[in-house]
Design a protein around this motif. Structure first.
Motif, mmCIF file in Angstrom:
data_model
loop_
_atom_site.group_PDB
_atom_site.id
_atom_site.type_symbol
_atom_site.label_atom_id
_atom_site.label_comp_id
_atom_site.label_asym_id
_atom_site.label_seq_id
_atom_site.Cartn_x
_atom_site.Cartn_y
_atom_site.Cartn_z
ATOM 1 N N ALA A 80 -60.789 19.325 -0.081
ATOM 2 C CA ALA A 80 -60.704 20.118 1.150
ATOM 3 C C ALA A 80 -59.667 19.557 2.110
ATOM 4 O O ALA A 80 -59.107 20.286 2.933
ATOM 5 C CB ALA A 80 -62.072 20.153 1.835
ATOM 6 N N LYS A 81 -59.411 18.252 2.001
ATOM 7 C CA LYS A 81 -58.567 17.556 2.973
ATOM 8 C C LYS A 81 -57.315 16.936 2.364
ATOM 9 O O LYS A 81 -56.295 16.843 3.035
ATOM 10 C CB LYS A 81 -59.393 16.437 3.633
ATOM 11 N N GLY A 82 -57.396 16.462 1.136
ATOM 12 C CA GLY A 82 -56.310 15.647 0.583
ATOM 13 C C GLY A 82 -55.402 16.381 -0.372
ATOM 14 O O GLY A 82 -54.919 15.807 -1.333
ATOM 15 N N HIS A 91 -55.674 24.760 10.843
ATOM 16 C CA HIS A 91 -54.910 23.713 11.531
ATOM 17 C C HIS A 91 -55.872 22.782 12.269
ATOM 18 O O HIS A 91 -56.945 23.208 12.707
ATOM 19 C CB HIS A 91 -53.930 24.332 12.535
ATOM 20 N N GLU A 92 -55.484 21.499 12.385
ATOM 21 C CA GLU A 92 -56.201 20.532 13.227
ATOM 22 C C GLU A 92 -55.151 19.658 13.917
ATOM 23 O O GLU A 92 -54.549 18.783 13.284
ATOM 24 C CB GLU A 92 -57.153 19.654 12.400
ATOM 25 N N ALA A 93 -54.931 19.886 15.197
ATOM 26 C CA ALA A 93 -53.973 19.097 15.969
ATOM 27 C C ALA A 93 -54.523 17.688 16.181
ATOM 28 O O ALA A 93 -55.666 17.532 16.631
ATOM 29 C CB ALA A 93 -53.720 19.753 17.323
ATOM 30 N N GLU A 94 -53.719 16.669 15.854
ATOM 31 C CA GLU A 94 -54.220 15.293 15.967
ATOM 32 C C GLU A 94 -53.118 14.318 16.384
ATOM 33 O O GLU A 94 -51.959 14.486 16.019
ATOM 34 C CB GLU A 94 -54.815 14.827 14.620
ATOM 35 N N LEU A 95 -53.527 13.288 17.114
ATOM 36 C CA LEU A 95 -52.660 12.139 17.350
ATOM 37 C C LEU A 95 -52.665 11.268 16.092
ATOM 38 O O LEU A 95 -53.734 10.941 15.564
ATOM 39 C CB LEU A 95 -53.176 11.318 18.539
ATOM 40 N N ASN A 113 -50.791 17.202 12.115
ATOM 41 C CA ASN A 113 -51.641 18.358 11.831
ATOM 42 C C ASN A 113 -52.393 18.081 10.526
ATOM 43 O O ASN A 113 -51.784 17.964 9.463
ATOM 44 C CB ASN A 113 -50.763 19.624 11.707
ATOM 45 N N ASP A 114 -53.711 17.909 10.637
ATOM 46 C CA ASP A 114 -54.586 17.639 9.491
ATOM 47 C C ASP A 114 -54.977 18.976 8.870
ATOM 48 O O ASP A 114 -56.047 19.514 9.137
ATOM 49 C CB ASP A 114 -55.817 16.852 9.992
ATOM 50 N N LEU A 115 -54.082 19.516 8.033
ATOM 51 C CA LEU A 115 -54.354 20.821 7.424
ATOM 52 C C LEU A 115 -55.577 20.726 6.510
ATOM 53 O O LEU A 115 -55.752 19.745 5.780
ATOM 54 C CB LEU A 115 -53.125 21.304 6.642
ATOM 55 N N CYS A 156 -58.201 9.294 8.059
ATOM 56 C CA CYS A 156 -58.459 10.331 9.056
ATOM 57 C C CYS A 156 -59.867 10.149 9.603
ATOM 58 O O CYS A 156 -60.803 9.854 8.852
ATOM 59 C CB CYS A 156 -58.361 11.724 8.443
ATOM 60 N N VAL A 157 -60.016 10.353 10.915
ATOM 61 C CA VAL A 157 -61.326 10.276 11.565
ATOM 62 C C VAL A 157 -61.929 11.676 11.628
ATOM 63 O O VAL A 157 -61.227 12.636 11.980
ATOM 64 C CB VAL A 157 -61.196 9.718 12.995
ATOM 65 N N GLY A 158 -63.188 11.792 11.281
ATOM 66 C CA GLY A 158 -63.904 13.063 11.420
ATOM 67 C C GLY A 158 -64.592 13.125 12.767
ATOM 68 O O GLY A 158 -65.041 12.116 13.297
ATOM 69 N N PHE A 215 -64.748 8.184 8.229
ATOM 70 C CA PHE A 215 -63.356 8.307 7.780
ATOM 71 C C PHE A 215 -63.276 9.003 6.429
ATOM 72 O O PHE A 215 -64.181 8.898 5.611
ATOM 73 C CB PHE A 215 -62.719 6.912 7.652
ATOM 74 N N PHE A 216 -62.170 9.722 6.257
ATOM 75 C CA PHE A 216 -61.795 10.217 4.937
ATOM 76 C C PHE A 216 -60.306 9.928 4.765
ATOM 77 O O PHE A 216 -59.668 9.410 5.685
ATOM 78 C CB PHE A 216 -62.129 11.716 4.785
ATOM 79 N N THR A 217 -59.758 10.219 3.593
ATOM 80 C CA THR A 217 -58.360 9.863 3.329
ATOM 81 C C THR A 217 -57.585 11.049 2.775
ATOM 82 O O THR A 217 -58.164 12.034 2.316
ATOM 83 C CB THR A 217 -58.255 8.701 2.326
HETATM 84 MN MN MN Z 1 -59.084 16.239 11.243
#
Ligand code: MN
Length: 205
Positions: free
Chosen positions: A111-113, A59-63, A90-92, A10-12, A33-35
């Motif tokens: 927080a992300k994974g 929510h984070e809407a992403e391609l 969606n990068d919850l 994932c790109v920040g 980047f994070f994973t």
């Molecule tokens: Mn994101």
């Protein structure tokens, strides 16, 4: 048919307005980047449990870009040849845990994974042009931007990332979110829409 997911990168901070809303400077740094774990993927249409350990799920809407060919140290002009297809995603995010991690200079993993944190819509093979990217929470528009608003376009992301790790078929890349991120509460349905792709929808139980 299912796409066999290998890794999720994932790109920040890849949209200037979102970088500013998170307190950053969009000109300051190259992409980072994070994973997420591969088994964090959730199909569009799923109903997920409200995650543990947070009171601020965002929510984070992403391609999402799906990699179909291996490559390392790829130049931007060759980067598109690695792409298998695209999806809405969606990068919850547990925003409260992310804020704690930032404040204490600790990793973002929890927080992300977390489980069910990577909502991915149906993948569509082939190239994707510019278009709108939007997010709706129970139908209310919360994010509304263009893919061309990205600070680092997809080809540049692949070039940077492939200089850090060797990309391989099955890798997914979440390409960052535009401004307007916000909370999801139990019972709400969140839909990410990208022109040319099927939406990615998730309901929080
Ligand atoms: Mn994101």
């Amino acid at each position: 048919m299912r796409f066999a997911v290998r890794r999720i990168f994932c790109v920040g901070r890849n949209y200037a307005e979102h970088t500013r809303e998170m307190g950053g400077d969009p000109q300051a740094e190259p992409p980072f980047f994070f994973t997420k774990p591969a088994d964090a993927v959730v199909d569009s249409g799923a109903r997920i449990a409200f995650p543990t350990a947070t009171s601020d799920l965002h929510h984070e809407a992403e391609l999402v870009v799906a990699i179909g060919r291996a490559g390392r140290d790829v130049t931007p002009d060759k980067a598109a040849s690695l792409i298998w297809g695209h999806a809405a995603g969606n990068d919850l995010t547990r925003r409260d845990l992310q804020a704690q991690a930032k404040a204490s200079r600790r990793p973002w993993d929890m927080a992300k994974g977390f489980d069910q944190s990577a909502v991915v819509g149906p993948l569509r093979p082939g190239p994707l042009g510019d278009g709108a990217i939007r997010c709706r929470v129970d139908g209310r528009l919360t994010q509304d931007a263009r893919l061309s608003d990205m600070i680092w376009p997809v080809e540049a992301i692949i070039a940077h990332l492939s200089g850090l790790v060797a990309l391989a078929p099955g890798d997914l890349i979440f390409t960052g979110t535009p401004a307007g991120v916000g909370p999801l509460t139990p019972g709400q349905t969140c839909t990410v829409e990208i022109d040319g792709l099927q939406p990615a929808t998730v309901t929080v139980g």
